[in-house]
Design a protein around this motif. Structure first.
Motif, short mmCIF file in Angstrom:
data_model
loop_
_atom_site.label_atom_id
_atom_site.label_comp_id
_atom_site.label_asym_id
_atom_site.label_seq_id
_atom_site.Cartn_x
_atom_site.Cartn_y
_atom_site.Cartn_z
N ARG A 3 0.83 -1.20 0.00
CA ARG A 3 0.00 0.00 0.00
C ARG A 3 0.87 1.26 0.00
O ARG A 3 0.61 2.21 -0.72
CB ARG A 3 -0.91 -0.03 1.23
CG ARG A 3 -1.74 1.20 1.40
CD ARG A 3 -2.99 1.13 0.56
NE ARG A 3 -3.80 2.32 0.82
CZ ARG A 3 -4.18 3.14 -0.12
NH1 ARG A 3 -3.86 2.91 -1.37
NH2 ARG A 3 -4.91 4.18 0.17
N GLY A 4 1.93 1.28 0.82
CA GLY A 4 2.81 2.45 0.88
C GLY A 4 3.49 2.72 -0.44
O GLY A 4 3.65 3.88 -0.84
N GLU A 5 3.91 1.67 -1.12
CA GLU A 5 4.54 1.82 -2.43
C GLU A 5 3.55 2.41 -3.43
O GLU A 5 3.89 3.28 -4.23
CB GLU A 5 5.01 0.44 -2.91
CG GLU A 5 6.19 0.47 -3.81
CD GLU A 5 6.71 -0.94 -4.05
OE1 GLU A 5 5.91 -1.88 -4.21
OE2 GLU A 5 7.93 -1.08 -4.11
N MET A 6 2.31 1.93 -3.39
CA MET A 6 1.27 2.45 -4.28
C MET A 6 1.04 3.93 -4.02
O MET A 6 0.89 4.72 -4.95
CB MET A 6 -0.02 1.66 -4.06
CG MET A 6 -1.10 1.96 -5.07
SD MET A 6 -0.82 1.20 -6.65
CE MET A 6 -1.36 -0.45 -6.31
N ASP A 7 1.04 4.33 -2.74
CA ASP A 7 0.86 5.75 -2.40
C ASP A 7 1.99 6.60 -2.96
O ASP A 7 1.75 7.68 -3.51
CB ASP A 7 0.78 5.93 -0.88
CG ASP A 7 -0.50 5.37 -0.29
OD1 ASP A 7 -1.46 5.12 -1.05
OD2 ASP A 7 -0.53 5.15 0.94
N VAL A 8 3.23 6.14 -2.82
CA VAL A 8 4.39 6.89 -3.33
C VAL A 8 4.27 7.06 -4.84
O VAL A 8 4.55 8.13 -5.37
CB VAL A 8 5.71 6.18 -2.95
CG1 VAL A 8 6.89 6.79 -3.70
CG2 VAL A 8 5.95 6.27 -1.45
N LEU A 9 3.85 6.01 -5.53
CA LEU A 9 3.74 6.06 -6.99
C LEU A 9 2.62 7.00 -7.44
O LEU A 9 2.81 7.79 -8.37
CB LEU A 9 3.50 4.67 -7.57
CG LEU A 9 4.66 3.68 -7.42
CD1 LEU A 9 4.22 2.29 -7.87
CD2 LEU A 9 5.86 4.14 -8.22
N ILE A 17 10.32 8.41 -10.57
CA ILE A 17 9.23 7.72 -11.25
C ILE A 17 8.29 8.76 -11.84
O ILE A 17 7.94 9.74 -11.18
CB ILE A 17 8.44 6.81 -10.27
CG1 ILE A 17 9.36 5.78 -9.61
CG2 ILE A 17 7.27 6.13 -10.97
CD1 ILE A 17 9.85 4.67 -10.50
N LEU A 18 7.86 8.54 -13.07
CA LEU A 18 6.88 9.44 -13.69
C LEU A 18 5.56 9.40 -12.92
O LEU A 18 5.19 8.34 -12.40
CB LEU A 18 6.63 9.03 -15.15
CG LEU A 18 7.72 9.38 -16.13
CD1 LEU A 18 7.57 8.59 -17.43
CD2 LEU A 18 7.71 10.87 -16.44
N PRO A 19 4.86 10.51 -12.86
CA PRO A 19 3.55 10.52 -12.19
C PRO A 19 2.62 9.49 -12.84
O PRO A 19 2.61 9.34 -14.07
CB PRO A 19 3.04 11.93 -12.42
CG PRO A 19 4.24 12.75 -12.74
CD PRO A 19 5.21 11.82 -13.39
N ILE A 71 11.69 2.23 -3.16
CA ILE A 71 11.33 1.61 -4.44
C ILE A 71 12.66 1.18 -5.04
O ILE A 71 13.39 1.98 -5.61
CB ILE A 71 10.58 2.59 -5.36
CG1 ILE A 71 9.30 3.08 -4.69
CG2 ILE A 71 10.27 1.95 -6.70
CD1 ILE A 71 8.59 4.19 -5.43
N PHE A 72 12.97 -0.09 -4.87
CA PHE A 72 14.29 -0.59 -5.22
C PHE A 72 14.36 -0.98 -6.70
O PHE A 72 13.40 -1.54 -7.24
CB PHE A 72 14.66 -1.76 -4.32
CG PHE A 72 14.71 -1.36 -2.87
CD1 PHE A 72 15.79 -0.63 -2.39
CD2 PHE A 72 13.67 -1.67 -2.02
CE1 PHE A 72 15.83 -0.23 -1.06
CE2 PHE A 72 13.71 -1.26 -0.70
CZ PHE A 72 14.79 -0.54 -0.20
N PRO A 73 15.48 -0.66 -7.37
CA PRO A 73 15.64 -0.98 -8.80
C PRO A 73 15.42 -2.46 -9.12
O PRO A 73 15.05 -2.79 -10.24
CB PRO A 73 17.08 -0.56 -9.09
CG PRO A 73 17.39 0.47 -8.06
CD PRO A 73 16.64 0.05 -6.83
N GLU A 74 15.63 -3.32 -8.16
CA GLU A 74 15.40 -4.75 -8.39
C GLU A 74 13.93 -5.06 -8.63
O GLU A 74 13.60 -6.08 -9.21
CB GLU A 74 15.89 -5.57 -7.17
CG GLU A 74 17.38 -5.53 -6.97
CD GLU A 74 17.89 -4.30 -6.21
OE1 GLU A 74 19.11 -4.21 -6.02
OE2 GLU A 74 17.08 -3.42 -5.84
N GLU A 75 13.05 -4.15 -8.21
CA GLU A 75 11.61 -4.40 -8.28
C GLU A 75 10.96 -4.02 -9.61
O GLU A 75 9.85 -4.46 -9.90
CB GLU A 75 10.89 -3.59 -7.18
CG GLU A 75 11.31 -3.94 -5.79
CD GLU A 75 10.73 -2.98 -4.77
OE1 GLU A 75 10.01 -2.04 -5.14
OE2 GLU A 75 11.00 -3.18 -3.57
#
Length: 162
Positions: A3-9, A17-19, A71-75
């Motif tokens: 959920r936190g990653e989704m919020d950041v994106l 990361i592009l909006p 948000i790690f580049p491996e992901e």
């Protein structure tokens, strides 16, 4: 995806990361990126040696920016198809496309560099190949890699290499 990653994106707080706007329908998730003012690297041709080195420098900066937001580049996929640069060659941003390959950040950066060579001039290819060799041979930190790129950029400028 957490959920936190989704919020950041979706909130656009990570400059690497592009909006994105995310639409969920049943179990399907679709992202729409705002790419205004940016060009996809895969659509570029005959990028000069200096510009190619700048792309690499800015790509590393974007990867580090993503890390700051966990948000790690491996992901996510890092390629000329998912990387965009602004018109002034000052900022690289990625589209977040999840990557199941679990390749490390170093391997992804080497692969990105190799893939980007097809979009540069002959001299650009030579300088990117030097960078690939450095990335493959040494376990360097980001500062050392950026210093090497800056030395190559100075050489390109001083020798007026295209």
């Amino acid at each position: 995806m957490y959920r936190g990653e989704m919020d950041v994106l979706t909130e656009g707080v990570c400059e690497g990361i592009l909006p994105i706007s995310i639409v969920k329908k049943d179990k399907e998730v679709t992202g729409f990126y705002i790419t205004t003012g940016y060009r996809r690297l895969a659509c570029m041709h005959d990028v000069s040696a200096h510009q190619a080195l700048t792309v690499m420098e800015k790509t590393i900066e974007a990867m580090e920016e993503c890390r700051r937001y966990l948000i790690f580049p491996e992901e996510f996929i890092i390629s000329p198809d998912t990387a965009y640069i602004d018109g002034n060659f000052e900022k690289v941003k990625f589209t977040y496309v999840p990557d199941k390959s679990s390749a490390g950040a170093r391997k992804k950066l080497i692969r990105f560099t190799q893939d980007f060579k097809m979009h540069t001039t002959v001299n650009g290819k030579l300088y990117l190949e030097m960078l690939c060799q450095l990335l493959s041979a040494e376990n360097l930190n980001v500062l050392m890699i950026n210093n090497f790129i800056n030395r190559l950029k100075r050489e390109v400028i001083m020798c007026r290499i295209v």
